[in-house]
Each structure stands twice: as C-alpha cells, then as structure tokens.
Design an enzyme around this catalytic site. Structure first.
Site, short mmCIF file in Angstrom:
data_model
loop_
_atom_site.label_atom_id
_atom_site.label_comp_id
_atom_site.label_asym_id
_atom_site.label_seq_id
_atom_site.Cartn_x
_atom_site.Cartn_y
_atom_site.Cartn_z
N ARG A 159 4.51 -13.03 9.91
CA ARG A 159 5.22 -11.80 9.60
C ARG A 159 6.52 -11.73 10.39
NH1 ARG A 159 1.61 -7.76 9.37
NH2 ARG A 159 3.13 -6.14 9.59
N LYS B 198 4.32 0.98 9.46
CA LYS B 198 4.48 2.21 8.69
C LYS B 198 3.85 3.39 9.41
CE LYS B 198 3.00 0.14 4.92
NZ LYS B 198 2.42 -0.11 3.61
N GLU C 2 0.88 -1.16 0.00
CA GLU C 2 0.00 0.00 0.00
C GLU C 2 0.93 1.22 0.00
OE1 GLU C 2 -3.55 1.66 2.82
OE2 GLU C 2 -2.78 -0.35 3.21
P1 ATP Z 1 2.28 -1.88 7.89
O1 ATP Z 1 1.45 -2.49 8.96
O2 ATP Z 1 3.67 -1.58 8.29
O3 ATP Z 1 1.63 -0.74 7.20
P2 ATP Z 1 1.30 -3.56 5.86
O4 ATP Z 1 1.19 -5.02 5.99
O5 ATP Z 1 0.05 -2.76 5.98
O6 ATP Z 1 2.42 -3.04 6.83
P3 ATP Z 1 1.53 -3.44 3.05
O7 ATP Z 1 2.02 -2.31 2.23
O8 ATP Z 1 0.09 -3.74 3.01
O9 ATP Z 1 1.99 -3.15 4.52
O10 ATP Z 1 2.39 -4.74 2.80
C1 ATP Z 1 2.85 -5.21 1.57
C2 ATP Z 1 3.23 -6.66 1.74
O11 ATP Z 1 4.25 -6.80 2.71
C3 ATP Z 1 2.04 -7.47 2.23
O12 ATP Z 1 1.96 -8.65 1.46
C4 ATP Z 1 2.36 -7.75 3.66
O13 ATP Z 1 1.83 -8.96 4.06
C5 ATP Z 1 3.88 -7.76 3.67
N1 ATP Z 1 4.41 -7.39 4.98
C6 ATP Z 1 4.20 -6.24 5.67
N2 ATP Z 1 4.80 -6.28 6.87
C7 ATP Z 1 5.43 -7.46 6.95
C8 ATP Z 1 6.24 -8.11 7.95
N3 ATP Z 1 6.51 -7.53 9.11
N4 ATP Z 1 6.72 -9.34 7.68
C9 ATP Z 1 6.47 -9.93 6.51
N5 ATP Z 1 5.71 -9.40 5.54
C10 ATP Z 1 5.19 -8.18 5.74
MG MG Z 2 -1.61 -2.44 5.01
#
Ligand code: ATP
Ligand code: MG
Length: 546
Positions: free
Chosen positions: A257, A267, A31
């Site tokens: 994760r 983020k 995102e």
């Molecule tokens: P945040 O909570 O930091 O905003 P998010 O999961 O909302 O992280 P996205 O941009 O939606 O962030 O994530 C893109 C990809 O990265 C998704 O497939 C998500 O599952 C993966 N991802 C995000 N954080 C992690 C993590 N800590 N470990 C492994 N994969 C991750």
């Molecule tokens: Mg997200």
C-alpha cells in the site's frame, strides 16, 4: 515496447501467454464508508492502468456488505472522484446486490459438508483458534449434520436468533499453519438495516467469504489488493473452488500500500477530523482525500504521474510528501499561467509617469504555445515589502534607495526616495520610470539583475489566500499518534492583492503567483469574495538522493 513491467503485469503476461486468461478483468472495490484518499488513487491507477494497457475491463464495485457504516454520500463522492482522476469503469456494481448469490453459496457449502453452524461466542472461537505455534481446537458444533446445519442456517436468515448467538463457519482445518484457514466465520447474525437492501437480511457475509464470490461472479481475472491480505489468499482460493465457480478462477495479487510521510491514509481517522470539525470537511484543501487534493489544486494528471513514477512494489515503504509535491510542481510549471500577486503591499508612486497603459505580458514561457494577457499599468503600484530594503545586504538585486529594478513585463524603475512614518517605517517609495526601458523593447542600456512582481493600485483585486501545510507535524521523539501530531498551523488565512486579470478566473483555475508559489481559485470561491488556496511552493524541497 521496451517499457519495463511491474510484477503484476508480468503475472498477467504469463496468464495471457499460457492461455489461462483471454481478457483481463480487474475491479476497484471501495467500501463506501468515507471519501477516497491518495492511497486509493494508487489502487485506481493500477486497476484502471491494467484495463487500458491490456485493452481489458475494470468494474467499480462498492463493497457494501457491512451494513453499519455505509452511506450514499460516500457512494456519490467516490464516483465523482474516480471520474475526476480520469478513469471510467465498465460496470458499476454493489456487492450487496449479490447477497442472494452469497447465501446460495453458503447453502452449497453446507450441503457439501464444508460449512457448519456454530453456537460459539466470538470469544470462544478466538480461544479455540490456537496460535501460530499450536493447532486450534475443533468446535463442539463441527459434527452437526447437513440437515441440522441447513435448518439452523435458514433460521438464522429468518431472524430466529439474536446478534452474535450463531455463526456459519467454513469447515477447513483447525490445524492449518495459516490461522485464516482454521474454520473461519463466513456468516454472522446482525439485525441491522442496510442502505441498499433495507431490512431484507439479518445475516451478513464476512469479507473473506464475500469478496472472492464477488470477484468470481463478475468474472474478474486479477483481483488486486494490498499486502495485508496475503495471508488470506489461501482462503480466497478455497472459497472460489469450494463454491464451484467456473474457470478461469480469479487470482488474488497483493501489492504494497501507498504510505506518504505526514499524510493520513486512513478513512477512519480522516472521518474523525471531519466529525470533530478540525477541517472544513472531507474536501478541505489540506485533506489527502481526492476531493481535498482536487480543491487544493492538484491536477489529476499529476496524481497519475506520481503513481506511475513510484511504481508497484511488494515491500511496504513510505514515500516523501515532497515527492508528490514535486510531481505537482512539474505539471504546473508546464501548465499554469503566471500572474502577479503581492502579499505585503508597499506603495510605489512613479513620479515621472502620468499615463495609463495596458501591457501585454507573457502567460507562461514554458507552455507549448506562448500566449499573452493584458495587465494595466499606471502611476501608483504596489510591490511586495520584502522586495525593498532600506539597508540592503550585499548582492541585493531587488529595490533599494538609488537602485534599479525591473518590474516584470513593464519598465525599469529607479528608487528616488523612501517615505517613512514617525516610527521610521517605510510607507511609500517615490520612483521614476527609466525612459525606453519597456520590456521587450528596452533600449535604455541599463542592466538590472532583479525582476520583481507588482500590481496596479487602482485595478488590483483584494483576495483571501489560504497558506497550507501538512495536517500532521513531523514525527518527533517517536510520537506517531495522529492526535498529538495534528498541525494547528496547517492553514493560515492571509490577504493579498492580485492583478486585475484574475477577475475572470474560473473556480479551480491554477496559477503561478510569480516568485511566490502555485495557487488555485477555490472551488467554492465567489466573485465578490475570491479565495485562493496554496497548491505548492515554487521551490522543490524533494531530495532525490536521500
Ligand atoms: P482505509 O483503511 O483508509 O479505510 P481501505 O483499504 O479499508 O482503506 P477500501 O475502501 O477497502 O479502503 O479500499 C478500496 C481499495 O483501495 C482496496 O483494494 C484497497 O486495497 C485499496 N487501498 C486502500 N488504501 C490504499 C493505500 N494506502 N495504498 C494502495 N491501495 C489502497
Ligand atoms: Mg476497508
């Protein structure tokens, strides 16, 4: 190959063997609401790793269906961070380009009697949803006719309704044991400008509806996500089937994760630090963002190696920060040239040496190919104050009065006199060079145990060094709140004197400051004001047995 496979690869092997899938297709769907962090590196390594292991494909797809928080700055940073990590995507896509496809899917569901427009508020929907132990209550709008639903949905799209006044819900099962299947909202009214589609839309799809459609539309075979989405998988499967996408339908697979001790993996909170000015920006060298780690001097190969070594699991856990550091250290031990730097300079005058010479000093004894650099040597030098003791403890192998030490790459010296000021502080050492003791051609017969670093007083360069620690302090007494754990000491700015060869260092070059640690020339450093960031210390604090 006898390499062991992780559970995702085993699923893929099965799908290839059964003929369900012929080409493996994955995607990385960030995102664009912030910079990528080390957790994303894990997901990138899994998705792009599968692409290369199976000779498949992997798309970079910006999941930008939520109009409010997204920004093109983030799109650009994400692209450059992925390239820096060493991955290249097959297609670059924006989920918002599929808004028409998603709208058509919603219309299809309405026509099939599988979705309905509801006038309930978010609060009412929540109240009627039931609990894990109790079935939900059907919406009073569940029985609307296909014609009425179509008319209302088109009116939602055409801007007739205000935010929150109507939603489109999938008609599934209000008694399902899985709460996500109790007629989830799939479209909402939101009068917001979108960075890609502008004001074209005032209704936006919900993530659980949009994501499976994006995957299916692109022909993704394995949609890999984190464990929180496990309970959403039945809905994912329902959407791709209900929308009549062709086989093979994408399959969602969840993994645990990445969490790292004392490391912020959200983020939202990282953005808060940036917005409040607690850090230099998204790429502050203390930030666990990929651009921060890059500025910190972490080699991309070391990050990939770390992700490979920790493996892929189905159970959430926390990796020690020191483990990541030890992967970085392993890499730098092989790749970083050794140079000399002095942080707390103490002047040494070589009373019996009047010349000036260029010594040839080995760059890295661990490198595959041994190379040398020129290091100027003359009468006046600096050593680190900590390498001299007026009152030495037992077994002290560094410099002491009437003692010997080897200057790295140069000569053995003997300390004849320590000059002190009125307060008794040592301000200068008068030493003599031992004849015939030059490194590599030493015939002096004198055995010394200590080797210390030094810089030539005339040609050394004054630089600024950032000593760095984690942004968070350890959890104490169960206090886990990031705000309370912010480490105010995480960056200390100190001066140092470094050898002349570093005047030609390029931004992002990494070095071992002999006997001190690994340092990188900051990306934004300028020749008139060089700044080095600490990458990692020399000593490994990772306790593998723990
Ligand atoms: P945040 O909570 O930091 O905003 P998010 O999961 O909302 O992280 P996205 O941009 O939606 O962030 O994530 C893109 C990809 O990265 C998704 O497939 C998500 O599952 C993966 N991802 C995000 N954080 C992690 C993590 N800590 N470990 C492994 N994969 C991750
Ligand atoms: Mg997200």
């Amino acid at each position: 190959m006898s390499e062991s496979k992780n559970f995702i690869e085993e699923i893929i092997d099965g799908d290839l063997a059964s003929g369900k899938v012929s080409t493996v297709y994955t995607r990385f769907p960030p995102e664009p609401n912030g910079y990528l962090h080390i957790g994303h590196a894990k997901s990138l390594c899994i998705n792009f790793g599968i692409k290369s292991k199976y000779n498949g494909k992997c798309n970079l797809r910006f999941d930008d269906t939520n109009p409010s928080k997204e920004d093109t700055e983030y799109v650009e940073s994400i692209k450059s961070d992925i390239a820096w990590l060493g991955f290249s995507w097959d297609k670059l896509l924006f989920a918002s380009d599929y808004f028409d496809v998603m709208f058509d899917c919603a219309v299809k569901l309405i026509k099939k009697g599988m979705a309905y427009v509801s006038d309930e508020s978010a609060e009412e929907i929540k109240q009627r949803r039931g609990t894990l132990y109790e079935a939900g209550t059907e919406s009073p709008y569940r029985g609307r006719s296909v014609e009425e639903n179509l008319r209302l949905f088109y009116e939602m799209r055409d801007g007739v309704y205000s935010d929150g006044s109507k939603v489109l819900r999938a008609k599934i099962d209000m008694a399902s044991p899985n709460l996500n299947m109790r007629d989830p909202v799939i479209y909402r009214v939101l009068h917001a400008t979108h960075h890609n589609t502008g004001d074209k839309w005032c209704i936006y799809p919900m993530y659980d509806f949009a994501h499976p459609i994006e995957d299916a539309y692109e022909g993704i075979t394995h949609s890999i996500c984190t464990l929180e989405f496990e309970d959403h998988r039945p809905l994912y499967d329902w959407v791709v089937r209900a929308c009549d996408f062709p086989e093979p339908l994408p399959q969602q697979i969840e993994f645990a994760r990445l969490n790292i001790t004392n490391t912020i993996m959200s983020k939202r909170y990282l953005k808060k630090l940036v917005d409040e000015g607690k850090v230099l920006g998204w790429d502050d060298p203390r930030m666990p963002t990929l651009s921060g780690l890059r500025r910190r001097g972490y080699p991309p190969e070391a990050l990939r190696d770390f992700c490979e070594r920790i493996g892929v699991s189905k159970a959430n856990s926390e990796v020690q920060e020191s483990y990541l550091q030890s992967c970085v250290r392993d890499n730098l031990n092989r790749t970083a040239n050794r140079v000399m730097a002095v942080f707390d300079p103490l002047k040494v005058v070589l009373t019996n040496y009047d010349g000036r010479e260029e010594l040839q000093v080995e760059n890295n004894g661990n490198a595959e190919e041994i190379t040398y650099r020129s290091v100027p040597f003359s009468k006046e030098l600096f050593i680190d104050r900590s390498d001299f003791a007026l009152v030495p403890p037992p077994k002290y192998y560094r410099l002491k009065l009437d003692g010997y030490v080897r200057l790295k790459g140069a000569y053995i010296i003997h300390c004849d006199e320590a000059v002190t000021d009125d307060d008794g502080n040592v301000v200068q050492l008068n030493c003599s060079v031992v004849p015939n003791s030059k490194s590599g051609e030493d015939t002096s017969g004198i055995k010394v145990k200590g080797v210390i670093q030094w810089v030539d007083a005339e040609t050394c360069i004054d630089v600024t060094v950032r000593k760095l620690q984690s942004l968070l302090t350890d959890v104490v007494d169960g206090v886990t709140d990031f705000n309370e754990r912010f480490n105010e000491q995480s960056m200390q700015i100190v001066p140092a004197k470094v050898e002349q060869s570093l005047s030609t260092a390029q931004a992002e070059d990494r070095f071992q400051f002999m006997r001190v640690g690994y340092y990188v020339l900051d990306r934004y450093s300028t020749p008139d004001k060089p700044i080095f960031n600490e990458i990692v210390s020399l000593k490994d604090s990772f306790n593998g047995a723990k």
